[in-house]
Design a protein around this motif. Sequence first.
Motif, PDB file in Angstrom:
ATOM      1  N   GLN A  77      22.601 -33.618  49.780  1.00 25.25           N
ATOM      2  CA  GLN A  77      22.162 -32.401  50.467  1.00 25.25           C
ATOM      3  C   GLN A  77      23.119 -31.253  50.176  1.00 25.25           C
ATOM      4  O   GLN A  77      24.336 -31.415  50.221  1.00 25.25           O
ATOM      5  N   ALA A  78      22.569 -30.092  49.887  1.00 29.01           N
ATOM      6  CA  ALA A  78      23.388 -28.906  49.626  1.00 29.01           C
ATOM      7  C   ALA A  78      23.782 -28.238  50.940  1.00 29.01           C
ATOM      8  O   ALA A  78      23.074 -28.342  51.942  1.00 29.01           O
ATOM      9  N   GLY A  79      24.925 -27.577  50.927  1.00 30.71           N
ATOM     10  CA  GLY A  79      25.338 -26.782  52.069  1.00 30.71           C
ATOM     11  C   GLY A  79      26.097 -27.529  53.147  1.00 30.71           C
ATOM     12  O   GLY A  79      26.242 -27.015  54.260  1.00 30.71           O
ATOM     13  N   ILE A  80      26.595 -28.715  52.862  1.00 24.14           N
ATOM     14  CA  ILE A  80      27.388 -29.466  53.837  1.00 24.14           C
ATOM     15  C   ILE A  80      28.836 -28.986  53.719  1.00 24.14           C
ATOM     16  O   ILE A  80      29.488 -29.212  52.701  1.00 24.14           O
ATOM     17  N   ALA A  81      29.315 -28.338  54.743  1.00 25.84           N
ATOM     18  CA  ALA A  81      30.676 -27.783  54.719  1.00 25.84           C
ATOM     19  C   ALA A  81      31.711 -28.857  55.054  1.00 25.84           C
ATOM     20  O   ALA A  81      31.487 -29.711  55.923  1.00 25.84           O
ATOM     21  N   TYR A  82      32.840 -28.805  54.354  1.00 25.26           N
ATOM     22  CA  TYR A  82      33.945 -29.712  54.642  1.00 25.26           C
ATOM     23  C   TYR A  82      34.512 -29.345  56.016  1.00 25.26           C
ATOM     24  O   TYR A  82      34.620 -28.165  56.341  1.00 25.26           O
ATOM     25  N   PRO A  83      34.901 -30.309  56.840  1.00 22.51           N
ATOM     26  CA  PRO A  83      35.416 -30.002  58.175  1.00 22.51           C
ATOM     27  C   PRO A  83      36.649 -29.096  58.130  1.00 22.51           C
ATOM     28  O   PRO A  83      37.505 -29.236  57.255  1.00 22.51           O
ATOM     29  N   ASP A  84      36.724 -28.164  59.079  1.00 24.97           N
ATOM     30  CA  ASP A  84      37.862 -27.232  59.143  1.00 24.97           C
ATOM     31  C   ASP A  84      39.173 -27.955  59.439  1.00 24.97           C
ATOM     32  O   ASP A  84      40.213 -27.613  58.886  1.00 24.97           O
ATOM     33  N   THR A  85      39.123 -28.908  60.336  1.00 28.16           N
ATOM     34  CA  THR A  85      40.339 -29.645  60.719  1.00 28.16           C
ATOM     35  C   THR A  85      40.075 -31.145  60.560  1.00 28.16           C
ATOM     36  O   THR A  85      39.872 -31.867  61.545  1.00 28.16           O
ATOM     37  N   SER A 135      41.920 -33.678  59.984  1.00 28.70           N
ATOM     38  CA  SER A 135      42.866 -34.595  60.623  1.00 28.70           C
ATOM     39  C   SER A 135      42.560 -34.817  62.103  1.00 28.70           C
ATOM     40  O   SER A 135      43.049 -35.768  62.704  1.00 28.70           O
ATOM     41  N   GLU A 136      41.757 -33.954  62.677  1.00 30.05           N
ATOM     42  CA  GLU A 136      41.430 -34.070  64.100  1.00 30.05           C
ATOM     43  C   GLU A 136      40.112 -34.799  64.367  1.00 30.05           C
ATOM     44  O   GLU A 136      39.744 -34.999  65.521  1.00 30.05           O
ATOM     45  N   LEU A 137      39.414 -35.207  63.319  1.00 33.72           N
ATOM     46  CA  LEU A 137      38.135 -35.887  63.504  1.00 33.72           C
ATOM     47  C   LEU A 137      38.332 -37.339  63.903  1.00 33.72           C
ATOM     48  O   LEU A 137      39.236 -38.011  63.421  1.00 33.72           O
ATOM     49  N   THR A 138      37.455 -37.807  64.762  1.00 35.32           N
ATOM     50  CA  THR A 138      37.466 -39.219  65.132  1.00 35.32           C
ATOM     51  C   THR A 138      36.774 -40.019  64.020  1.00 35.32           C
ATOM     52  O   THR A 138      36.133 -39.447  63.124  1.00 35.32           O
ATOM     53  N   ASP A 139      36.888 -41.331  64.080  1.00 37.95           N
ATOM     54  CA  ASP A 139      36.216 -42.172  63.096  1.00 37.95           C
ATOM     55  C   ASP A 139      34.707 -41.958  63.130  1.00 37.95           C
ATOM     56  O   ASP A 139      34.051 -41.911  62.088  1.00 37.95           O
TER      57      ASP A 139
END
Length: 82
Positions: free
Chosen positions: A22-30, A32-36
């Motif tokens: 899918q196009a347009g999926i942005a990489y997370p801003d932070t 290191s703060e994401l849960t599993d």
Amino acid sequence: MLLIDCPHCGPRDENEFRYGAQAGIAYPDTPSELTDAEWAAYVFLRDNPKGWFRERWFHTHGCRTWFVVERHTVTHEIRRSP
């Protein structure tokens, strides 16, 4: 068989390309703060609409560039994205 219009090489058979999701999926801003669970959702969960869908494709047997097209998920009609 799909006929994909490469922006550099023109219309080519789908066998020359690789699907890039899918196009347009942005990489997370932070990241290191994401849960599993949030990472799993980012990596694996994608939209699955019935209708027009923006996709990334890579021209492996041609110009070797990534580009975005819109594909209708029912008819498999392909049109270029702006």
